[in-house]
Scaffold this motif. Structure first.
Motif, PDB file in Angstrom:
ATOM      1  N   UNK A   8       0.842  -1.204   0.000  1.00 47.79           N
ATOM      2  CA  UNK A   8       0.000   0.000   0.000  1.00 47.79           C
ATOM      3  C   UNK A   8       0.868   1.240   0.000  1.00 47.79           C
ATOM      4  N   UNK A   9       1.944   1.165   0.760  1.00 47.25           N
ATOM      5  CA  UNK A   9       2.823   2.311   0.897  1.00 47.25           C
ATOM      6  C   UNK A   9       3.371   2.745  -0.464  1.00 47.25           C
ATOM      7  N   UNK A  11       2.110   1.881  -3.466  1.00 46.47           N
ATOM      8  CA  UNK A  11       1.021   2.277  -4.361  1.00 46.47           C
ATOM      9  C   UNK A  11       0.547   3.701  -4.069  1.00 46.47           C
ATOM     10  N   UNK A  12       0.608   4.090  -2.784  1.00 45.65           N
ATOM     11  CA  UNK A  12       0.170   5.444  -2.442  1.00 45.65           C
ATOM     12  C   UNK A  12       1.202   6.497  -2.822  1.00 45.65           C
ATOM     13  N   UNK A  17      -1.707   4.680  -9.305  1.00 45.72           N
ATOM     14  CA  UNK A  17      -1.455   3.304  -8.848  1.00 45.72           C
ATOM     15  C   UNK A  17      -2.336   2.261  -9.549  1.00 45.72           C
ATOM     16  N   UNK A  18      -3.468   2.719 -10.110  1.00 43.10           N
ATOM     17  CA  UNK A  18      -4.362   1.755 -10.766  1.00 43.10           C
ATOM     18  C   UNK A  18      -3.716   1.108 -11.991  1.00 43.10           C
ATOM     19  N   UNK A  21      -2.609  -2.625 -10.509  1.00 36.33           N
ATOM     20  CA  UNK A  21      -3.384  -3.513  -9.644  1.00 36.33           C
ATOM     21  C   UNK A  21      -4.097  -4.642 -10.388  1.00 36.33           C
ATOM     22  N   UNK A 253      -9.328   0.664 -15.658  1.00 34.72           N
ATOM     23  CA  UNK A 253      -9.903   1.626 -14.713  1.00 34.72           C
ATOM     24  C   UNK A 253      -9.507   3.044 -15.082  1.00 34.72           C
ATOM     25  N   UNK A 254      -8.239   3.199 -15.491  1.00 31.64           N
ATOM     26  CA  UNK A 254      -7.804   4.542 -15.850  1.00 31.64           C
ATOM     27  C   UNK A 254      -7.911   4.692 -17.355  1.00 31.64           C
TER      28      UNK A 254
END
Lengths: 650, 271
Positions: A8-9, A11-12, A17-18, A21, A253-254
């Motif tokens: 998560x770290x 990806x943030x 980040x999409x 995934x 998604x993007x």
């Protein structure tokens, strides 16, 4: 439970980040325990670019239809993530399973443009796979390349175990079957590569050696394995209607570059523009039937939720059922709130009517690709479009309410003079004049707006211009300045906007396009020095490359500026694309000699050799009532879609 | 008919930002085949609006979106309703009746990406103040603590710390905007706060349903006063004398409320 290769770290911390995934709608997820073969299919550029590529979706569909195989996707991590991955030692992973690429059986990499070569090395590097095929072991996946750049695979030959020259529909299954059979019987990587080389279209670079003459050209291309073929024949899908197609496209998604359903209406082109590689290496023209396309449109739209559909081909106006297809799409889908994105079309009453129906005339622009500024030069490149046709098309569109025109040209064409360059400005001026002549003052919706864009010719293998020499970057800039200065002297100069491409990237592209095996060192050096994402202006750093040229002792001019003799052996000559070298040479000699044009395939067969594939336009029944057969040569490429290059495939 | 959906967004899709999530949601609605209403023109778009955007990395167990569907509205229509329908070119009497809520939700769920579930739907009137977005006043959050100092404390001790924190009259934070930097008192924006061991609201398997040391916060949300749960955690950590770690917790919105602390949807089985 779903895995996430990145914390998560991380990806943030990264942009978008999409991208990393997976889990998109229609992404194929299988149980790794239930498959025997894992294939990582990579487009070596950022996610949004790679996800817009139809070819990968076709292979994804084709391989995932096999119960024993799981094909997943891999894209280049953006520089922000790749530096974190390097620093923390996180291996590159495939999107679906998030498993490391290195654990796969195959890593397939599509080579769509030369400037992605450093990204290929980045993919290998981040995956923990040795860059050079010769250094790989049984622990590494088989690295296989495909796509248009494989028509000269030599500059990147050292980095690949195999190349596939041709269309995936034909032998991919055979290759997978062979691999599985050999894997189960415990064969080594090397023996698989040798066996694979006997499948038509498969090229295993390690089984060959290039021997160079003193003058630096290729003297001989030697087989190191007796059983390897001497010539690699391009594999062609003879029945597109029976071929797999991604009817359930993966929906990112993007926002990808192509945020829409793409219908490939046909493959190949009848036009024979002498600079165009796609126009040669995808011959012969093969159409999909309209019934198949209607079915695909329905299934793809309903299974994706996309709100836009577009057609893909090299020259859509040549599709014989185009009016019927477009009418069907508009009638069926416009009421379902689906946008119809038009391909480049020849300007006529039908196309203007269609454009009126699907787009806002005030906002859209017309696109023409005359490619050269004078008729003489347009004949040299076999772009039959005449000035009369351009002006007539523009006039017709102006009367219909359009007032924005985009014009695409190339500079640095063989035999080009300042006269031809200035001709670009003159043509733009005539288009402005046509607007003021055609549209009475009270009907004008603002002023006319002409955008002229030029790029520099990069001679490509398997085109008549494979014999052509390039200019130095500084000369290219002068060519562009000639155009700019001439535009400034035009009466309507304020209505003409001019954009040109950078010249450094052109030189590099020229080197990589017609390079030989010795170029691999330059690519690796440049990568080691930090070159990556070279097709992105923000990241392209030609200084790094120049350093690499020096260190590798490569004379760029030898590859770009040197005139080539008619009988020179080219590094790519061991490939047979189905179009004969004799035809290409005839076309080259016509171009720089008489300047005569060659008719398109539906007007007259010029004996290029593609008939031997036994399919497509070469066997069409002539229908004189169909507009596709009318007119001897010309293509008035015009498009309603802003920013789209006529005849270009994105 | 304007329909309000209640939905969850959990798992990896939390890394899809608000605008991309809206586009994804719109594609899923289209894929479902349900008759969403579109604007006219060359770039038609769905009449879809979300109650409260989520930040990248945030999950939700209770968010809301309003979508206009071409279903016949059986409720008495107000003047405003009729005007709006006329505006988007719909004739109520000519429209099909909506399916039962369960069928409707099932159809949407079949089209949604992994991690997104529609957990309820209801008809809402057309009046302007009924827009989900303008109703939002509060949100309750669960901050699931990861390996940090706070998660290592005994539950009671943590709860006591929270209570002391809330007993403060003022909780000042630095707020940076594009234009200025100012001190803001966030205490009035916090309705309640506590610590508890709770499973992730999106947990499906029993193995995940084990309690996770969490901080629960209900605070102001919406367009007028909005407080980010991360800002509360930041202030709380500072209060306990530690620097806060933005990666030290996972953020899940449990519910979204109106000014009366009611959820934005009264669930029913028919529209």
């Amino acid at each position: 439970m779903y895995k996430q290769a990145l914390s998560d770290e991380i990806l943030m911390q990264v942009e978008k980040p999409a991208r990393y995934i997976g889990q998109e709608v229609n992404a194929v997820v299988k149980d790794p325990a239930s498959v025997k073969l894992r294939f990582a299919m990579c487009f070596p550029d950022v996610y949004e670019i790679g996800m817009s590529h139809l070819g990968i979706q076709i292979i994804y569909e084709q391989l995932n239809r096999r119960e024993d195989t799981w094909c997943e996707r891999v894209y280049s991590p953006w520089p922000d993530l790749s530096s974190i991955m390097k620093e923390k030692g996180i291996p590159l992973f495939a999107l679906e399973s998030q498993d490391p690429v290195k654990s796969f059986d195959f890593l397939g990499i599509t080579l769509q443009y030369e400037l992605c070569y450093t990204n290929v090395l980045q993919i290998l590097d981040l995956s923990g796979i040795p860059l050079r095929s010769a250094e790989r072991t049984e622990e590494d996946p088989v690295v296989i390349g495909g796509g248009p750049c494989t028509y000269n695979p030599e500059p990147v030959a050292a980095f690949f175990d195999l190349f596939y020259i041709g269309e995936s529909e034909v032998v991919m299954d055979r290759l997978m079957d062979l691999y599985l059979q050999m894997k189960e019987s415990g064969c080594s990587r090397e023996s698989f590569i040798r066996a694979a080389a006997r499948i038509p279209g498969i090229y295993a670079p390690s089984l060959y050696e290039a021997v160079y003459r003193e003058d630096g050209t290729v003297g001989e291309f030697v087989k190191l394995d007796e059983e390897a073929p001497s010539v690699i024949c391009r594999q062609v899908c003879t029945d597109l209607d029976a071929a797999p197609y991604p009817e359930k496209p993966v929906v990112p998604y993007i926002r990808p570059v192509q945020d829409r359903v793409v219908l490939e209406i046909q493959r190949g082109c009848i036009r024979g523009c002498r600079f165009c590689q796609a126009g040669i290496v995808y011959r012969p023209l093969r159409e999909r039937s309209i019934e198949t396309l209607k079915r695909y449109a329905e299934s793809m739209l309903s299974q994706s939720g996309y709100e836009e559909i577009s057609l893909s081909s090299l020259s859509s106006s040549d599709y014989r059922c185009l009016p019927e297809l477009l009418t069907h799409l508009i009638d069926t889908y416009q009421k379902q709130h689906v946008n119809i994105s038009l391909p480049s079309l020849r300007i006529d009453n039908f196309s203007l009517d269609v454009m009126n129906k699907v787009q806002d005339v005030r906002k859209s622009s017309l696109t023409f690709a005359p490619e050269a500024g004078t008729q003489r030069l347009r004949d040299v490149i076999n772009k039959g479009l005449t000035e009369e046709e351009i002006l007539a098309g523009a006039s017709q569109a102006f009367r219909g309410g359009w007032n924005k025109v985009k014009l695409y040209f190339m500079l640095g064409l063989p035999t080009e003079t300042d006269e031809d360059r200035k001709g670009i400005a003159h043509l733009a001026q005539k288009i402005c004049e046509a607007y003021y002549d055609e549209v009475p003052k009270e009907k004008r919706q603002g002023a006319v707006d002409v955008t002229v864009s030029t790029s520099f010719l990069v001679p490509k293998p398997f085109t008549p211009f494979q014999w052509a020499s390039m200019s130095a970057p500084a000369e290219y800039v002068n060519y562009a300045h000639t155009v700019r200065d001439e535009i400034r002297t035009m009466n309507n100069q304020k209505r003409i906007h001019y954009k040109w491409h950078e010249a450094d990237g052109t030189e590099l592209e020229g080197l990589l396009a017609r390079g030989d095996r010795r170029i691999a060192d330059v690519i690796e050096l440049a990568y080691r020095k930090g070159a990556v994402f070279d097709s992105w202006t923000d990241y392209f750093n030609y200084g790094i490359w120049k350093e690499a040229y020096r260190e590798a002792g490569i004379d760029v001019d030898f590859y770009t500026k040197r005139p080539r003799k008619a009988d020179e052996i080219f590094p790519w000559d061991f490939i047979d694309v189905g179009v004969s070298r004799a035809f290409l040479l005839r076309e080259w000699e016509k171009a720089v000699g008489s300047g005569d044009v060659t008719l398109h395939c539906r007007s007259a067969c010029s004996g290029c050799g593609a008939r031997s594939f036994g399919c497509g336009v070469c066997f069409e029944e002539r229908d004189n009532n169909n507009p596709a057969y009318i007119g001897k040569q010309s293509l008035g490429g015009a498009s309603g879609k802003a920013g789209e290059m006529p005849g270009g495939e994105t | 008919m304007k329909i309000r959906l209640r939905f969850t967004k959990t798992g990896s899709i939390r890394f899809v930002g608000h605008l991309d999530f809206m586009r994804t949601f719109q594609k899923a609605v289209k894929k479902s085949g349900l008759p969403a209403v579109y604007t006219s023109g060359f770039n038609p778009h769905m009449l879809l609006s979300f109650a409260a955007p989520l930040g990248v990395g945030e999950e939700t167990a209770g968010d809301y979106a309003d979508i206009e569907f071409a279903f016949r509205d059986m409720a008495p229509l107000s003047e405003h309703d009729l005007y709006r329908m006329k505006d988007i070119g719909l004739d109520n009497d000519a429209l099909p009746l909506p399916p039962p809520v369960s069928v409707f939700c099932g159809q949407l769920n079949a089209a949604m990406p992994p991690g997104v579930r529609i957990t309820g739907a209801a008809r809402v009137g057309q009046t302007r103040d009924s827009k989900a977005m303008s109703l939002v006043r509060y949100a309750s959050w669960q901050l699931l603590l990861k390996d940090s100092f706070l998660s290592g404390l005994p539950a009671e001790e943590l709860n006591d710390m929270v209570l002391c924190f809330l007993a403060e009259d003022h909780i000042m934070i630095h707020k940076k905007t594009k234009k200025s930097e100012k001190e803001v008192d966030i205490r009035p924006m916090i309705r309640s706060m506590s610590a508890a061991d709770l499973p992730h609201p999106g947990a499906l398997s029993s193995e995940e349903s084990a309690g996770v040391r969490s901080v629960l916060v209900t605070c102001s949300a919406g367009s007028s006063v909005n407080l980010k749960p991360a800002a509360v955690m930041d202030a709380f950590c500072r209060y306990t004398g530690r620097t806060s770690d933005p990666n030290g917790f996972r953020t899940v919105r449990r519910e979204t409320y109106n000014e009366n602390l009611e959820t934005l949807l009264s669930l029913g089985s028919s529209f």
